[in-house]
Design a protein around this motif. Sequence first.
Motif, mmCIF file in Angstrom:
data_model
loop_
_atom_site.group_PDB
_atom_site.id
_atom_site.type_symbol
_atom_site.label_atom_id
_atom_site.label_comp_id
_atom_site.label_asym_id
_atom_site.label_seq_id
_atom_site.Cartn_x
_atom_site.Cartn_y
_atom_site.Cartn_z
ATOM 1 N N GLY A 1 0.812 -1.217 0.000
ATOM 2 C CA GLY A 1 0.000 0.000 0.000
ATOM 3 C C GLY A 1 0.841 1.260 0.000
ATOM 4 N N GLY A 2 2.087 1.166 -0.521
ATOM 5 C CA GLY A 2 2.924 2.345 -0.670
ATOM 6 C C GLY A 2 3.834 2.672 0.494
ATOM 7 N N SER A 3 3.770 1.931 1.588
ATOM 8 C CA SER A 3 4.620 2.259 2.724
ATOM 9 C C SER A 3 4.986 1.008 3.517
ATOM 10 N N ARG A 4 6.124 1.069 4.180
ATOM 11 C CA ARG A 4 6.599 -0.029 5.025
ATOM 12 C C ARG A 4 6.425 0.281 6.504
ATOM 13 N N ILE A 5 5.622 1.292 6.848
ATOM 14 C CA ILE A 5 5.423 1.708 8.231
ATOM 15 C C ILE A 5 3.926 1.785 8.527
ATOM 16 N N ARG A 6 3.514 1.174 9.672
ATOM 17 C CA ARG A 6 2.122 1.234 10.119
ATOM 18 C C ARG A 6 2.096 1.617 11.596
ATOM 19 N N ARG A 7 1.044 2.361 11.982
ATOM 20 C CA ARG A 7 0.892 2.769 13.388
ATOM 21 C C ARG A 7 -0.508 2.402 13.877
ATOM 22 N N TRP A 8 -0.571 1.749 15.047
ATOM 23 C CA TRP A 8 -1.827 1.376 15.698
ATOM 24 C C TRP A 8 -2.181 2.449 16.718
ATOM 25 N N ASN A 9 -3.428 2.949 16.675
ATOM 26 C CA ASN A 9 -3.855 4.011 17.593
ATOM 27 C C ASN A 9 -4.846 3.511 18.641
ATOM 28 N N GLY A 10 -4.996 2.209 18.760
ATOM 29 C CA GLY A 10 -5.951 1.628 19.698
ATOM 30 C C GLY A 10 -7.224 1.175 19.025
ATOM 31 N N ALA A 11 -7.449 1.621 17.780
ATOM 32 C CA ALA A 11 -8.660 1.245 17.050
ATOM 33 C C ALA A 11 -8.357 0.771 15.629
#
Length: 177
Positions: free
Chosen positions: A142-152
Motif C-alpha cells: 500500500g505504498g509504505s513499510r510503516i504502520r501505526r496502531w492508535n488503539g482502534a
Amino acid sequence: VATLENGTAWGLHWTEGDERDMLYFDGTRWNMVNALPWNYPETIGSFGNSAWVGGRTGRLAQLVQSIAGTWQWNAMTSPMTGNVERIIGVASGQAVAMASAQVAVLSGGTWTLLPASGLTQQTDMDATSINNIVVVSTNAVGGSRIRRWNGATWSIIPEPAAQQLFGVLMVGDSIIT
C-alpha cells in the motif's frame, strides 16, 4: 536481555544447533534456566517486575515469582501462530508482541490479536502503550513499510525513503527507522 526493577536479569542464548537457552543473572554470573515450558525462545521483554518470553509458532510465557521466592516461566494462551520476534512491556501487566504478520497485546492477563497491519513481513516494532504501536517491514504494501496502531485502527505512515526497514524506535512523537 530483560532487566527487572528488583535487579534480576534474564537473557537468551543461541547455540550452534539453532537451539536457544534461557539465562538468569544472579548478581555474580549467568546461569542456565531449564524451566521454560517449551524450547526455542526467540525474544524477551520486560516492564517493572514483569517479564515475558516469546518463541516459535506463537508461544508466549510469563515470568512468575512464587511465594517461596523462586522464579518460573508459565505458558500463556497465545493467539499468535508465527514466531514471536519482539515483545515490549509497556505498563504493569501490559505488553505488545510481534510476529512476521501479527501483533498481539496483553491486557488483563489475556493476549488479544490485533487486526492485521497490512504488512506481511514485519521486521520490528516499538510501542509506548497497547494503543500506540509502530511496526515496520521489508516489503512495501500500500505504498509504505510503516504502520501505526492508535488503539482502534492501523494507519499508513509515509516512509522517508523507498528502503527495506529493519528497525524502528519511537521517541516522543517521532518515529525513527
